[in-house]
Design a protein around this motif. Structure first.
Motif, PDB file in Angstrom:
ATOM      1  N   GLN A 141       0.828  -1.198   0.000  1.00  0.00           N
ATOM      2  CA  GLN A 141       0.000   0.000   0.000  1.00  0.00           C
ATOM      3  C   GLN A 141       0.866   1.252   0.000  1.00  0.00           C
ATOM      4  N   ALA A 142       1.919   1.233   0.790  1.00  0.00           N
ATOM      5  CA  ALA A 142       2.801   2.398   0.888  1.00  0.00           C
ATOM      6  C   ALA A 142       3.470   2.696  -0.447  1.00  0.00           C
ATOM      7  N   GLU A 143       3.960   1.654  -1.103  1.00  0.00           N
ATOM      8  CA  GLU A 143       4.626   1.849  -2.388  1.00  0.00           C
ATOM      9  C   GLU A 143       3.650   2.346  -3.443  1.00  0.00           C
ATOM     10  N   VAL A 144       2.458   1.757  -3.503  1.00  0.00           N
ATOM     11  CA  VAL A 144       1.457   2.179  -4.482  1.00  0.00           C
ATOM     12  C   VAL A 144       1.068   3.638  -4.257  1.00  0.00           C
ATOM     13  N   ALA A 145       0.791   4.010  -3.006  1.00  0.00           N
ATOM     14  CA  ALA A 145       0.408   5.392  -2.711  1.00  0.00           C
ATOM     15  C   ALA A 145       1.513   6.363  -3.083  1.00  0.00           C
ATOM     16  N   ALA A 146       2.752   5.997  -2.797  1.00  0.00           N
ATOM     17  CA  ALA A 146       3.869   6.888  -3.109  1.00  0.00           C
ATOM     18  C   ALA A 146       4.084   7.015  -4.613  1.00  0.00           C
ATOM     19  N   LEU A 147       3.870   5.946  -5.352  1.00  0.00           N
ATOM     20  CA  LEU A 147       3.994   6.031  -6.808  1.00  0.00           C
ATOM     21  C   LEU A 147       2.933   6.950  -7.415  1.00  0.00           C
ATOM     22  N   LEU A 148       1.787   7.020  -6.759  1.00  0.00           N
ATOM     23  CA  LEU A 148       0.664   7.796  -7.287  1.00  0.00           C
ATOM     24  C   LEU A 148       0.557   9.204  -6.712  1.00  0.00           C
ATOM     25  N   HIS A 149       1.342   9.508  -5.685  1.00  0.00           N
ATOM     26  CA  HIS A 149       1.035  10.715  -4.906  1.00  0.00           C
ATOM     27  C   HIS A 149       1.129  12.015  -5.693  1.00  0.00           C
ATOM     28  N   ASP A 150       1.941  12.071  -6.715  1.00  0.00           N
ATOM     29  CA  ASP A 150       2.135  13.324  -7.443  1.00  0.00           C
ATOM     30  C   ASP A 150       1.588  13.304  -8.865  1.00  0.00           C
ATOM     31  N   ILE A 151       0.801  12.294  -9.231  1.00  0.00           N
ATOM     32  CA  ILE A 151       0.351  12.234 -10.624  1.00  0.00           C
ATOM     33  C   ILE A 151      -0.560  13.404 -10.982  1.00  0.00           C
ATOM     34  N   GLY A 152      -1.243  13.974 -10.000  1.00  0.00           N
ATOM     35  CA  GLY A 152      -2.081  15.144 -10.264  1.00  0.00           C
ATOM     36  C   GLY A 152      -1.281  16.353 -10.708  1.00  0.00           C
ATOM     37  N   GLY A 153       0.028  16.300 -10.517  1.00  0.00           N
ATOM     38  CA  GLY A 153       0.884  17.401 -10.944  1.00  0.00           C
ATOM     39  C   GLY A 153       1.044  17.507 -12.447  1.00  0.00           C
ATOM     40  N   VAL A 154       0.524  16.532 -13.201  1.00  0.00           N
ATOM     41  CA  VAL A 154       0.617  16.647 -14.660  1.00  0.00           C
ATOM     42  C   VAL A 154      -0.398  17.656 -15.202  1.00  0.00           C
ATOM     43  N   PHE A 155      -1.393  17.982 -14.410  1.00  0.00           N
ATOM     44  CA  PHE A 155      -2.340  19.018 -14.835  1.00  0.00           C
ATOM     45  C   PHE A 155      -1.670  20.389 -14.732  1.00  0.00           C
ATOM     46  N   SER A 169      -4.617  13.974  -7.863  1.00  0.00           N
ATOM     47  CA  SER A 169      -3.933  12.678  -7.883  1.00  0.00           C
ATOM     48  C   SER A 169      -4.891  11.560  -7.501  1.00  0.00           C
ATOM     49  N   VAL A 170      -5.735  11.819  -6.506  1.00  0.00           N
ATOM     50  CA  VAL A 170      -6.720  10.823  -6.080  1.00  0.00           C
ATOM     51  C   VAL A 170      -7.669  10.488  -7.230  1.00  0.00           C
ATOM     52  N   MET A 171      -8.195  11.501  -7.864  1.00  0.00           N
ATOM     53  CA  MET A 171      -9.126  11.273  -8.959  1.00  0.00           C
ATOM     54  C   MET A 171      -8.457  10.532 -10.110  1.00  0.00           C
ATOM     55  N   LEU A 172      -7.250  10.951 -10.479  1.00  0.00           N
ATOM     56  CA  LEU A 172      -6.566  10.315 -11.592  1.00  0.00           C
ATOM     57  C   LEU A 172      -6.183   8.868 -11.250  1.00  0.00           C
ATOM     58  N   ALA A 173      -5.827   8.617 -10.008  1.00  0.00           N
ATOM     59  CA  ALA A 173      -5.510   7.244  -9.585  1.00  0.00           C
ATOM     60  C   ALA A 173      -6.721   6.334  -9.772  1.00  0.00           C
ATOM     61  N   GLN A 174      -7.904   6.853  -9.470  1.00  0.00           N
ATOM     62  CA  GLN A 174      -9.124   6.075  -9.605  1.00  0.00           C
ATOM     63  C   GLN A 174      -9.465   5.812 -11.073  1.00  0.00           C
TER      64      GLN A 174
END
Length: 209
Positions: free
Chosen positions: A58-72, A104-109
């Motif tokens: 869970q920790a690794e997955v969350a960390a991999l996804l934590h900044d994906i919202g920064g692409v906007f 990031s949360v929305m994009l992860a989903q």
């Protein structure tokens, strides 16, 4: 779902390899600093999780996804969040980058079909933490700070590492305390950060001046 979210999600089709997918996403949108930061943060999150008895996957997955919202683009973040139904705080209107965690949360989903509420919560609060942080939240928050995205070694790295010798809560309290000092150079304290300070009994006298 609004077209902009679908556009981002479709631009880099998922392969089942999350680390590779996030690397491709950041490369595609020219976020090279974040592209370098995220795998380091994910490795640190996994190390901290194993050290403190937190679910390392869970920790690794969350960390991999934590900044994906920064692409906007920062210029679109407020409007996107409003259209998605997210509450937008006054502080977030002043500093739209603070909204990247919600995105990031929305994009992860949408992009990776992430449904684990614990992972999504850790992504949501990785920048500021919050008043009722779980150990997973703490791990991702601290990993993001230990492997920061500003180049070189953080000035607090040794002190935070020393604080972690006394446990995850001690490390979290130390980091939050540092963030309440002028050294942190916060543009503006987010309400969630203020709630975390209150929960840990941290004085914000310096930041309120």
């Amino acid at each position: 779902m609004i077209a902009r979210i679908q556009e981002i999600a479709a631009s880099v089709p998922p392969t089942g390899d999350l680390a590779a997918d996030t690397d491709r996403l950041f490369r595609h949108y020219g976020r090279e600093i974040t592209r370098e930061h995220v795998p380091r943060a994910a490795a640190e999150a996994k190390r901290l999780a194993l050290r403190f008895g937190v679910d390392s996957e869970q920790a690794e997955v969350a960390a991999l996804l934590h900044d994906i919202g920064g692409v906007f683009r920062r210029s679109e973040m407020v409007e996107l969040c409003e259209r998605l139904g997210f509450a937008v705080e006054p502080e977030e209107r002043q500093v739209p980058l603070l909204l990247h965690a919600k995105l990031s949360v929305m994009l992860a989903q949408v992009w990776q079909d992430i449904t684990d509420p614990a992972v999504l919560q850790a992504v949501r609060y990785h920048t500021t933490l919050h008043a009722q942080a779980t150990p997973l939240d703490q791990v991702v928050f601290l990993a993001d700070k230990l492997e920061w995205d500003q180049g070189g070694i953080p000035p607090y790295h040794a002190d935070l590492s020393a604080a972690l010798e006394d446990g995850l809560d001690a490390g979290t309290r130390w980091m939050l305390g540092w963030m309440a000092t002028p050294a942190a150079k916060l543009l503006i304290p987010h309400p969630d950060l203020r709630a975390a300070w209150a929960a840990y009994g941290i004085s914000t006298a310096e930041t309120d001046r």
